[in-house]
Design a protein around this motif. Structure first.
Motif, PDB file in Angstrom:
ATOM      1  N   ALA A   1       0.827  -1.207   0.000  1.00  0.00           N
ATOM      2  CA  ALA A   1       0.000   0.000   0.000  1.00  0.00           C
ATOM      3  C   ALA A   1       0.861   1.258   0.000  1.00  0.00           C
ATOM      4  O   ALA A   1       0.598   2.204  -0.760  1.00  0.00           O
ATOM      5  CB  ALA A   1      -0.932  -0.001   1.209  1.00  0.00           C
ATOM      6  N   LEU A   2       1.905   1.257   0.830  1.00  0.00           N
ATOM      7  CA  LEU A   2       2.790   2.428   0.904  1.00  0.00           C
ATOM      8  C   LEU A   2       3.575   2.572  -0.397  1.00  0.00           C
ATOM      9  O   LEU A   2       3.723   3.678  -0.925  1.00  0.00           O
ATOM     10  CB  LEU A   2       3.743   2.299   2.094  1.00  0.00           C
ATOM     11  N   ARG A   3       4.049   1.442  -0.908  1.00  0.00           N
ATOM     12  CA  ARG A   3       4.829   1.466  -2.147  1.00  0.00           C
ATOM     13  C   ARG A   3       4.002   2.054  -3.292  1.00  0.00           C
ATOM     14  O   ARG A   3       4.475   2.898  -4.058  1.00  0.00           O
ATOM     15  CB  ARG A   3       5.263   0.037  -2.480  1.00  0.00           C
TER      16      ARG A   3
ATOM     17  N   GLN B   1       2.255   6.441  -6.954  1.00  0.00           N
ATOM     18  CA  GLN B   1       1.219   7.288  -7.533  1.00  0.00           C
ATOM     19  C   GLN B   1       1.595   8.766  -7.442  1.00  0.00           C
ATOM     20  O   GLN B   1       1.448   9.525  -8.412  1.00  0.00           O
ATOM     21  CB  GLN B   1      -0.126   7.051  -6.820  1.00  0.00           C
ATOM     22  N   ILE B   2       2.089   9.157  -6.275  1.00  0.00           N
ATOM     23  CA  ILE B   2       2.495  10.560  -6.075  1.00  0.00           C
ATOM     24  C   ILE B   2       3.592  10.950  -7.058  1.00  0.00           C
ATOM     25  O   ILE B   2       3.543  12.013  -7.699  1.00  0.00           O
ATOM     26  CB  ILE B   2       2.981  10.772  -4.627  1.00  0.00           C
ATOM     27  N   LEU B   3       4.600  10.090  -7.202  1.00  0.00           N
ATOM     28  CA  LEU B   3       5.731  10.415  -8.069  1.00  0.00           C
ATOM     29  C   LEU B   3       5.369  10.308  -9.555  1.00  0.00           C
ATOM     30  O   LEU B   3       5.910  11.044 -10.381  1.00  0.00           O
ATOM     31  CB  LEU B   3       6.916   9.499  -7.734  1.00  0.00           C
ATOM     32  N   GLN B   4       4.440   9.419  -9.886  1.00  0.00           N
ATOM     33  CA  GLN B   4       3.956   9.353 -11.275  1.00  0.00           C
ATOM     34  C   GLN B   4       3.216  10.630 -11.643  1.00  0.00           C
ATOM     35  O   GLN B   4       3.345  11.134 -12.772  1.00  0.00           O
ATOM     36  CB  GLN B   4       3.035   8.136 -11.447  1.00  0.00           C
TER      37      GLN B   4
ATOM     38  N   LYS C   1       9.133   7.046   8.526  1.00  0.00           N
ATOM     39  CA  LYS C   1       7.699   6.854   8.313  1.00  0.00           C
ATOM     40  C   LYS C   1       6.930   7.213   9.591  1.00  0.00           C
ATOM     41  O   LYS C   1       7.402   6.908  10.685  1.00  0.00           O
ATOM     42  CB  LYS C   1       7.402   5.397   7.941  1.00  0.00           C
ATOM     43  N   PRO C   2       5.736   7.776   9.479  1.00  0.00           N
ATOM     44  CA  PRO C   2       5.122   8.313   8.252  1.00  0.00           C
ATOM     45  C   PRO C   2       5.772   9.636   7.888  1.00  0.00           C
ATOM     46  O   PRO C   2       6.144  10.419   8.764  1.00  0.00           O
ATOM     47  CB  PRO C   2       3.654   8.497   8.647  1.00  0.00           C
ATOM     48  N   PHE C   3       5.934   9.913   6.599  1.00  0.00           N
ATOM     49  CA  PHE C   3       6.574  11.154   6.191  1.00  0.00           C
ATOM     50  C   PHE C   3       5.590  12.034   5.424  1.00  0.00           C
ATOM     51  O   PHE C   3       4.584  11.580   4.885  1.00  0.00           O
ATOM     52  CB  PHE C   3       7.820  10.883   5.333  1.00  0.00           C
ATOM     53  N   ASP C   4       5.912  13.309   5.406  1.00  0.00           N
ATOM     54  CA  ASP C   4       5.081  14.303   4.725  1.00  0.00           C
ATOM     55  C   ASP C   4       5.231  14.138   3.217  1.00  0.00           C
ATOM     56  O   ASP C   4       6.348  14.000   2.696  1.00  0.00           O
ATOM     57  CB  ASP C   4       5.520  15.708   5.160  1.00  0.00           C
ATOM     58  N   LEU C   5       4.134  14.154   2.486  1.00  0.00           N
ATOM     59  CA  LEU C   5       4.161  13.937   1.035  1.00  0.00           C
ATOM     60  C   LEU C   5       4.900  15.061   0.310  1.00  0.00           C
ATOM     61  O   LEU C   5       5.603  14.827  -0.675  1.00  0.00           O
ATOM     62  CB  LEU C   5       2.738  13.785   0.500  1.00  0.00           C
ATOM     63  N   ASP C   6       4.706  16.291   0.778  1.00  0.00           N
ATOM     64  CA  ASP C   6       5.433  17.417   0.167  1.00  0.00           C
ATOM     65  C   ASP C   6       6.935  17.247   0.360  1.00  0.00           C
ATOM     66  O   ASP C   6       7.738  17.571  -0.527  1.00  0.00           O
ATOM     67  CB  ASP C   6       4.975  18.741   0.790  1.00  0.00           C
ATOM     68  N   GLU C   7       7.308  16.716   1.539  1.00  0.00           N
ATOM     69  CA  GLU C   7       8.726  16.480   1.813  1.00  0.00           C
ATOM     70  C   GLU C   7       9.263  15.407   0.869  1.00  0.00           C
ATOM     71  O   GLU C   7      10.388  15.508   0.372  1.00  0.00           O
ATOM     72  CB  GLU C   7       8.910  16.035   3.269  1.00  0.00           C
ATOM     73  N   LEU C   8       8.447  14.394   0.589  1.00  0.00           N
ATOM     74  CA  LEU C   8       8.837  13.328  -0.329  1.00  0.00           C
ATOM     75  C   LEU C   8       9.131  13.883  -1.721  1.00  0.00           C
ATOM     76  O   LEU C   8      10.167  13.580  -2.324  1.00  0.00           O
ATOM     77  CB  LEU C   8       7.732  12.283  -0.401  1.00  0.00           C
ATOM     78  N   VAL C   9       8.244  14.728  -2.226  1.00  0.00           N
ATOM     79  CA  VAL C   9       8.403  15.306  -3.564  1.00  0.00           C
ATOM     80  C   VAL C   9       9.613  16.232  -3.603  1.00  0.00           C
ATOM     81  O   VAL C   9      10.427  16.195  -4.530  1.00  0.00           O
ATOM     82  CB  VAL C   9       7.125  16.057  -3.994  1.00  0.00           C
ATOM     83  N   SER C  10       9.738  17.058  -2.565  1.00  0.00           N
ATOM     84  CA  SER C  10      10.853  18.006  -2.503  1.00  0.00           C
ATOM     85  C   SER C  10      12.191  17.284  -2.462  1.00  0.00           C
ATOM     86  O   SER C  10      13.139  17.663  -3.162  1.00  0.00           O
ATOM     87  CB  SER C  10      10.697  18.900  -1.264  1.00  0.00           C
ATOM     88  N   LEU C  11      12.276  16.231  -1.651  1.00  0.00           N
ATOM     89  CA  LEU C  11      13.517  15.472  -1.544  1.00  0.00           C
ATOM     90  C   LEU C  11      13.835  14.751  -2.849  1.00  0.00           C
ATOM     91  O   LEU C  11      15.002  14.671  -3.268  1.00  0.00           O
ATOM     92  CB  LEU C  11      13.401  14.458  -0.397  1.00  0.00           C
ATOM     93  N   THR C  12      12.815  14.270  -3.528  1.00  0.00           N
ATOM     94  CA  THR C  12      13.005  13.621  -4.832  1.00  0.00           C
ATOM     95  C   THR C  12      13.606  14.601  -5.835  1.00  0.00           C
ATOM     96  O   THR C  12      14.585  14.285  -6.535  1.00  0.00           O
ATOM     97  CB  THR C  12      11.655  13.105  -5.372  1.00  0.00           C
ATOM     98  N   GLN C  13      13.030  15.798  -5.894  1.00  0.00           N
ATOM     99  CA  GLN C  13      13.528  16.815  -6.823  1.00  0.00           C
ATOM    100  C   GLN C  13      14.970  17.201  -6.501  1.00  0.00           C
ATOM    101  O   GLN C  13      15.808  17.342  -7.401  1.00  0.00           O
ATOM    102  CB  GLN C  13      12.620  18.046  -6.768  1.00  0.00           C
ATOM    103  N   ARG C  14      15.256  17.357  -5.219  1.00  0.00           N
ATOM    104  CA  ARG C  14      16.600  17.770  -4.801  1.00  0.00           C
ATOM    105  C   ARG C  14      17.623  16.679  -5.117  1.00  0.00           C
ATOM    106  O   ARG C  14      18.725  16.970  -5.612  1.00  0.00           O
ATOM    107  CB  ARG C  14      16.591  18.084  -3.304  1.00  0.00           C
TER     108      ARG C  14
END
Length: 408
Positions: free
Chosen positions: A12-14, A19-22, A102-115
């Motif tokens: 579920a987490l995966r 989905q968020i990153l897609q 975990k659990p982590f903030d979704l905005d933090e996930l996207v920001s860290l991915t971009q960085r």
């Protein structure tokens, strides 16, 4: 389009992360355990990996260990529900780019991915890149500027003799390095180079350090001690920070410079030494002489040949060469193929006045290498001494202001 691999046994987490990153436009690969993840890493070459540490079969830490040097080909962000210092420290030591609990903030996930992707794909400026093929000795004088070239020539002329040398310049300009270079290029190079920081010890201890003492010379003198001048016999003694010498020690040093003789503390037996003296200071000795803080006769004994080192801001053309040299040394010490900087980071580096000179540049690059995790150094990894001091002053001002408000 960047390709991202998510390795996590929680379906579920995966899928939520996928989905968020897609939605952000990334291509996603998924693996339910470490073993499957390693196979995808070998076949699909992702640009970024999210790795859960706690999984059945092959654990996340095991995956990190197996990747080893490949961790510098793509960033790995580890994820865990067990936010302990031990796991965080171990993951970062193994080469993880960053760490999410975990659990982590979704905005933090996207920001860290971009960085992480931006850091991985960044353009490298060749000027700010290490070159392991050209690594010289870590302690080597460098500089293409006219000022440094003149100093190299002066060292070449002065080194063969026994003339006393005074090295002046701001802190961090490399005075000790010049002394070492002088000694190494002299006929005394097979003898000892003995270094003494004259500002590090109080007067009574410095006297014993320089000239030695007999057993029972003073309380605590339980055995005979050979002083630094005797240790340097046949070689060179480097007296650093001579501007901090007390009047008593100045007088005793004058005699050594005049006839190379002295007595150990607690002894009246005169001893002779064959030693070359190199002194250094970041203070204005001429001004100290005028204000009676430094003996004029000792100043002239020291100032036979003077080597004045320019501050780093006075030789900006040397910055690129020094940066490449220090990056190469750091890469070698950390077992990296190379260590590089972006053009933006190099621009920021060139904008600093470096009040701490070459020593500050070296410390700044070492700090940046640590903060970057051994990857390409970005502008945010460069923290200068004046910035640290400014932040500390701002914090202190805020704390004082808060105390004032509380009193009101």
């Amino acid at each position: 389009m960047a390709k991202i691999l998510i390795i996590d046994d929680e379906k579920a987490l995966r899928q939520a992360i996928a989905q968020i990153l897609q939605d952000e436009g990334y291509e996603i690969l998924e693996a339910a355990d470490g073993e499957q993840g390693l196979k995808l890493l070998a076949s699909d070459r992702p640009d970024l990996v999210f790795l859960d540490l706690k999984m059945p079969k092959t654990q996340g830490m095991t995956v990190l260990k197996q990747l080893d040097q490949k961790l510098f080909e793509f960033p790995v962000i580890v994820m865990t529900a067990y936010g302990t210092s031990r796991t965080a420290i171990e993951a970062m030591q193994l080469g993880a780019y960053d760490y999410l609990t975990k659990p982590f903030d979704l905005d933090e996930l996207v920001s860290l991915t971009q960085r992480a992707l931006a850091h991985h794909q960044v353009d490298i400026d060749q000027v700010g890149q290490s070159d392991l093929q050209s690594v010289g000795h870590p302690e080597e004088l460098l500089g293409r500027s006219p000022a440094m070239q003149s100093i190299f020539k002066l060292i070449g002329r002065v080194a063969p003799g026994n003339t006393t040398v005074l090295i002046t310049g701001e802190s961090g300009t490399g005075k000790e390095l010049v002394a070492s270079t002088l000694h190494a290029a002299s006929p005394r190079s097979k003898g000892s180079l003995v270094k003494v920081n004259c500002a590090a010890l109080p007067e009574h201890l410095l006297e014993a350090e320089l000239f030695g003492h007999e057993k029972g010379a003073f309380t605590g003198a339980n055995h005979l001690r050979i002083g630094r001048f005797e240790q340097a016999n046949g070689g060179t003694i480097f007296l650093d920070e001579v501007g901090e010498l007390s009047p008593v020690i100045q007088g005793k040093l004058l005699r050594v410079l005049q006839d190379h003789s002295f007595e150990r503390l607690g002894s009246n037996q005169t001893r002779m030494v064959d030693v070359r003296i190199i002194a250094a200071t970041n203070r204005n000795l001429e001004q100290m002489v005028r204000s009676n803080q430094f003996r004029e006769d000792l100043y002239y004994r020291f100032n036979v040949v003077r080597i004045e080192l320019p501050p780093l801001r006075g030789r900006p053309e040397d910055l690129d060469q020094l940066t490449q040299h220090f990056l190469s040394i750091l890469a070698l010490r950390r077992g990296l193929k190379q260590l590089a900087m972006t053009k933006a980071a190099m621009t920021k580096l060139r904008s600093s006045p470096f009040p701490g000179n070459v020593r500050e540049l070296q410390n700044t690059l070492e700090r940046a290498a640590v903060l970057s995790g051994g990857r390409t150094i970005l502008p945010e990894h460069l923290i200068f001494s004046q910035e640290t001091q400014s932040k500390e002053q701002d914090t202190e001002t805020r704390e004082q202001g808060n105390k004032g408000i509380q009193k009101l």
